[in-house]
Design a protein around this motif. Structure first.
Motif, short mmCIF file in Angstrom:
data_model
loop_
_atom_site.label_atom_id
_atom_site.label_comp_id
_atom_site.label_asym_id
_atom_site.label_seq_id
_atom_site.Cartn_x
_atom_site.Cartn_y
_atom_site.Cartn_z
N ARG A 70 10.56 -3.38 -0.20
CA ARG A 70 10.41 -2.14 -0.97
C ARG A 70 11.08 -0.96 -0.29
O ARG A 70 10.51 -0.33 0.61
CB ARG A 70 8.92 -1.87 -1.20
N ASP B 219 0.89 -3.16 0.06
CA ASP B 219 0.62 -2.73 -1.31
C ASP B 219 0.30 -1.24 -1.33
O ASP B 219 0.84 -0.47 -2.13
CB ASP B 219 -0.55 -3.53 -1.88
N ASP C 271 2.88 2.38 -2.52
CA ASP C 271 2.62 3.35 -3.59
C ASP C 271 2.81 4.77 -3.05
O ASP C 271 3.35 5.65 -3.72
CB ASP C 271 1.22 3.18 -4.19
MN MN Z 1 0.83 -2.18 -5.73
#
Ligand code: MN
Ligand code: IPM
Length: 350
Positions: A102, A244, A248
């Motif tokens: 990411r 996770d 964000d």
């Molecule tokens: Mn997520």
């Protein structure tokens, strides 16, 4: 020729995927690449119709593809967990996509909520472990529904799983060759078994990479520094659940969910690319959602497929489109979803 399985999914997924495919078609014609796209209808609607998420036999079908391009999973009429576990996590686990890559990159003309931070300050990549940790789905209830209820959710960390993730992160940092710094994000002061394993493996592997600075930050501290000093980070490697959460935050720092993309990578198998935002039910079918995250996911796909030139030309086109847009959020872009897709497609050149 690349065979790409397309899963538009729920909510705004189909709208944003359409714009990603538009960009890929244009790339294909300019770079003489050939894509064969096949659509799969997994998602909430199919589940509500048939009770089925992904038939087991389809997993083997998907193994024959070069990549999977996913829009969004999540339906307001389906209980949380069913589609996530049945589709998204099922694909990640079954296809052993053990890395979730990411990038957190602030492009010019994109507003960040961080005061006085510029594109040169916000450019790092999170390597999230993607098949273990708290996501393994191991646990259970005892005396469910009674005052004595016990709920257990186990966090799985295997030597093999931790090591392959950390090795990937070191190789990635080396190949990226930006600041040559890799930060392990964990919680060694509390998770004294699980994250002791992470810490040991991290330092063992680090000794094979003397040119890479092996750095460490606790997960709580990293959320402060991502806001205060994002320029400290080059590559961050972390566990599934921490990854996770911090991605964000990363998405907000880079200008919002409208622009954040991710890749679920199996370096030896089939990888899957997706915008990291959800299915945004309230914008469904309104032609208002920002398709750039999905287009960036397509760009990552090109990169991982080894089409680096095509990938960087698509990135330039995304940057060009950003130069015209008024904002990143749904409804305030100054353009519709498909117009943003057109801006990108038109800006692609060799
Ligand atoms: Mn997520
Ligand atoms: C993500 C999402 C998923 C996750 C959910 C939908 C299961 O939040 O891709 O980050 O937690 O991994």
């Amino acid at each position: 020729m690349y065979k790409v399985a397309v899963i538009p999914g729920d909510g705004t997924g189909p709208e944003v995927v359409a714009e990603g495919l538009k960009a890929l078609e244009r790339i294909a014609s300019i770079y003489s690449l050939e894509f064969e796209f096949r659509e799969f209808d997994y998602g909430g609607d199919r589940y509500l119709r048939t009770g089925e998420t992904i038939p087991d036999s389809d997993i083997d079908v998907l193994r024959d593809y070069n990549a999977i391009y996913l829009g969004a999973i999540g339906h307001p009429d389906v209980k949380p967990g069913i589609l996530e576990k049945g589709i998204l996590l099922n694909l990640r686990f079954s296809l052993d996509q053990y890395i979730n890559l990411r990038p957190v990159k602030l492009y010019p003309n994109v507003e960040t909520p961080l005061a006085n931070k510029k594109p040169e300050d916000i450019d790092f990549v999170v390597v999230r472990e993607n098949t273990e940790g708290l996501y393994a789905g191991i646990g259970g209830f005892l005396k469910k529904g009674t005052p004595d209820e016990v709920a257990i959710q186990e966090m799985i960390n295997t030597r093999k799983g931790v090591e392959r993730c950390i090795r990937y992160a070191f190789e990635f940092t080396k190949k990226r060759n930006k600041n040559n710094k890799l930060t392990l994000c964990a919680k060694t002061n509390v998770l004294t078994y699980a994250h002791d394993l992470w810490d040991r493996v991290f330092h063992e592997v680090a000794s094979e990479y003397p040119d890479i600075q092996a750095d460490y930050a606790h997960v709580d501290a990293i959320t402060m520094w991502m806001v205060k000093n994002p320029e400290w980070f080059d590559v961050i490697v972390t566990t599934n659940m921490f990854g996770d959460i911090i991605t964000d935050l990363g998405a907000m720092v880079q200008g919002g969910m409208g622009i954040a993309a991710g890749g679920n990578i199996n370096p030896e198998g089939v990888s899957m690319f997706e915008p990291i935002g959800g299915s945004a039910p309230k914008y469904t079918g309104k032609n208002k959602i920002n398709p750039l995250a999905a287009i960036s996911a397509a760009q990552m796909m090109l990169d991982i497929l080894g089409e680096e030139e095509a990938s960087s030309s698509l990135e330039k086109a995304i940057i060009a489109a950003l130069g015209e847009m008024k904002g990143m959020s749904a409804g305030s872009m100054g353009f519709t979803t498909s117009e943003v897709g057109d801006l990108v497609a038109q800006a692609i050149t060799r």
